[in-house]
Design an enzyme around this catalytic site. Structure first.
Site, PDB file in Angstrom:
ATOM      1  N   ASP A  13       0.798  11.602  -1.464  1.00 21.38           N
ATOM      2  CA  ASP A  13      -0.572  10.930  -2.278  1.00 21.38           C
ATOM      3  C   ASP A  13      -0.239  10.602  -3.791  1.00 21.38           C
ATOM      4  O   ASP A  13      -1.203  10.443  -4.744  1.00 21.38           O
ATOM      5  CB  ASP A  13      -1.797  11.796  -2.216  1.00 21.38           C
ATOM      6  CG  ASP A  13      -1.982  12.036  -0.850  1.00 21.38           C
ATOM      7  OD1 ASP A  13      -1.830  11.380   0.169  1.00 21.38           O
ATOM      8  OD2 ASP A  13      -2.010  13.318  -0.617  1.00 21.38           O
ATOM      9  N   LYS A  16       2.679   6.014  -3.831  1.00 21.18           N
ATOM     10  CA  LYS A  16       4.050   5.228  -3.182  1.00 21.18           C
ATOM     11  C   LYS A  16       3.826   3.911  -2.862  1.00 21.18           C
ATOM     12  O   LYS A  16       4.663   3.020  -3.029  1.00 21.18           O
ATOM     13  CB  LYS A  16       4.809   6.300  -2.198  1.00 21.18           C
ATOM     14  CG  LYS A  16       5.287   7.567  -2.772  1.00 21.18           C
ATOM     15  CD  LYS A  16       6.222   8.105  -1.429  1.00 21.18           C
ATOM     16  CE  LYS A  16       5.253   8.669  -0.560  1.00 21.18           C
ATOM     17  NZ  LYS A  16       4.112   9.422  -0.682  1.00 21.18           N
ATOM     18  N   GLY A  40      -0.903   8.186   4.429  1.00 22.84           N
ATOM     19  CA  GLY A  40      -1.285   6.752   4.140  1.00 22.84           C
ATOM     20  C   GLY A  40      -0.826   6.520   2.699  1.00 22.84           C
ATOM     21  O   GLY A  40      -0.907   7.172   1.937  1.00 22.84           O
ATOM     22  N   HIS A  41      -0.835   5.211   2.805  1.00 26.68           N
ATOM     23  CA  HIS A  41      -0.766   4.259   1.395  1.00 26.68           C
ATOM     24  C   HIS A  41      -2.241   3.474   0.974  1.00 26.68           C
ATOM     25  O   HIS A  41      -2.312   2.707   2.094  1.00 26.68           O
ATOM     26  CB  HIS A  41       0.604   3.481   1.395  1.00 26.68           C
ATOM     27  CG  HIS A  41       1.850   4.124   1.542  1.00 26.68           C
ATOM     28  ND1 HIS A  41       2.329   5.666   1.065  1.00 26.68           N
ATOM     29  CD2 HIS A  41       2.868   3.953   2.498  1.00 26.68           C
ATOM     30  CE1 HIS A  41       3.466   5.847   1.214  1.00 26.68           C
ATOM     31  NE2 HIS A  41       3.713   5.004   2.312  1.00 26.68           N
ATOM     32  N   GLN A 223       4.982  10.996   3.249  1.00 23.76           N
ATOM     33  CA  GLN A 223       4.962  12.198   2.986  1.00 23.76           C
ATOM     34  C   GLN A 223       5.698  12.400   1.390  1.00 23.76           C
ATOM     35  O   GLN A 223       5.535  11.689   0.660  1.00 23.76           O
ATOM     36  CB  GLN A 223       5.625  13.176   3.898  1.00 23.76           C
ATOM     37  CG  GLN A 223       4.847  13.062   5.147  1.00 23.76           C
ATOM     38  CD  GLN A 223       3.328  13.468   5.356  1.00 23.76           C
ATOM     39  OE1 GLN A 223       3.023  14.171   4.482  1.00 23.76           O
ATOM     40  NE2 GLN A 223       2.837  13.281   6.326  1.00 23.76           N
TER      41      GLN A 223
END
Length: 428
Positions: A13, A16, A40-41, A223
């Site tokens: 988180d 990225k 998630g992004h 991750q």
């Protein structure tokens, strides 16, 4: 052109997605090389927010080819749900390429993941319950289902039958759950085969040819370093290799082609799930950081645990990944804080440690040693050069760079694509 690896330097988180999107218009391929839809992004383009889970962040860059590499585990339902959601918003996914060697998450692994975590009680890991871990376990046990198996029904049936011979015993006799039918699983998987087929190729060969043709390939980790199955806070980790080394095995690109490793690090720290977190804030200051930074999981919606910047973690990430450049994100969230502590070392059983301790037991007892820096009040969201930042903000950034083990090349001062200060060109 050589390949470039982008990883998270903390517990995930870090932002990225923004870093990938910042580079996306200048690279030819963006490759997701590990993980699944357990991370998630969030990307903001022209004020529009996109939450991606399984798709590579490069899916939103018109000029690059997004690739799901062999190291990824794929939930087919999630994959096509994300594609459909993008198309509904006028975004194309027609360039997406998927490795024939990537593993598929079968329905029985999602069931096993959820019941196992519930059964563990206080010893739970904090998984997302999406079948990621059991699918990687199947991969190592050589009973996994790969994308290519969906195009050979005889092989698929053999593999599903063999897997369920074991899985159904576990579900029925240990967890008192109903056994799954082979035909139902096969029907579910085959329902996606025709739509998936045009996307599938030998991605290792594709990427080799791209590099030979002087194309730029960005390898994007899911991750982060502290969640890596080998180098993270085991057992409170993910099930894949989220560090720079995993980029090679998860894509088929050899290490000799990687020229730069970019690590994204947040100006404070967060993590989701269980496990030690030395700088965690359990008071109102933690709530303030969480709310100001919108620290809620992109995938799960879970509130993230928040804490101060941890320099030993950053140095560890720099060493494990061979970081050449840091991207520092969410610096703007710290605006208005009168003082900003930074963990510069740990005290463990009365002994000061400048670096990560060797054992998990020691790390769980680590007490942060803080150095406090003065904060700033000025809005920095419109800053585009280092000189635009308040002097105390500049001093904070320079201090983080000095103690983190690699240069800071980009500073994020807001969620938008253009809200960045570029100190060094990441592709030069």
């Amino acid at each position: 052109m050589p390949a470039i690896v982008l990883v998270g330097a903390q517990w995930g988180d870090e932002g990225k997605g923004k870093a990938t999107d910042l580079l996306g218009s200048r690279v030819d391929y963006v490759v997701k090389f590990n993980g699944g839809n357990n991370a998630g992004h969030t990307i903001v383009i022209d004020g529009e927010k996109f939450a991606l889970h399984l798709l590579p962040s490069g899916i939103l860059s018109e000029n690059c080819v997004p690739v799901i590499g062999n190291g990824v585990v794929i939930d087919l339902e999630v994959l096509f749900s994300e594609i459909d959601a993008l198309q509904a918003r006028g975004r194309s996914a027609e360039k997406l390429v998927v490795s024939a060697d990537a593993h598929v998450i079968p329905p029985y692994n999602t069931v096993i993941d959820k019941v196992t975590e519930r059964f563990a009680g206080s010893r739970r890991i904090g998984t997302t319950g999406r079948g990621i871990g059991p699918t990687y376990a199947d991969k190592m046990n050589r009973i996994g289902i790969r994308v290519q198996d969906l195009f050979d029904e005889v092989t698929l049936r053999e593999k599903v039958t063999a897997a369920l011979n074991l899985k159904n015993q576990v579900l029925a006799k240990i967890y008192n759950r109903r056994a799954l039918e082979v035909d139902a699983v096969i029907e579910f998987l085959l329902s996606y085969a025709d739509r998936l087929r045009p996307m599938v190729t030998d991605t290792a060969l594709l990427l080799h040819e791209a590099l030979e043709a002087d194309k730029t390939v960005l390898l994007e980790a899911g991750q982060a370093t502290m969640l890596d199955v080998d180098h993270g806070n085991y057992p409170f980790v993910t099930s894949s290799s989220a560090t720079a080394g995993g980029a090679c095995t998860g894509s088929g690109i050899p290490p000799t082609r990687i020229a730069r490793v970019i690590a994204v690090v947040k100006a404070y720290a967060t993590r989701v799930g269980e496990g030690p977190f030395p700088t965690e804030l359990l008071d109102s200051k933690g709530d303030e950081l969480r709310n100001a930074g919108a620290e809620f999981g992109t995938t799960t919606g879970r509130p993230r645990r928040t804490g101060w910047y941890d320099a030993p973690i950053a140095r560890y990430a720099a060493r494990i990944n061979g970081v050449t450049d840091f991207v520092l994100t969410k610096l703007d969230i710290l605006t208005g804080m009168p003082e900003i502590p930074v963990c510069v070392a740990y005290e463990i059983d009365g002994v000061r440690h400048a670096d990560m301790p060797m054992t998990q037991a020691e790390f769980s007892r680590a007490v942060p040693v803080y150095q406090t820096f003065p904060g700033w009040d000025s809005d920095i969201s419109t800053a585009r050069t280092m000189a635009d930042l308040p002097p105390d903000c500049q001093a904070y950034v320079r201090a983080l760079e000095e103690m983190s083990g690699a240069r800071i090349s980009v500073i994020g001062v807001g969620p938008g694509r253009d809200q960045s200060i570029v100190l060094n060109d990441l592709l030069a």
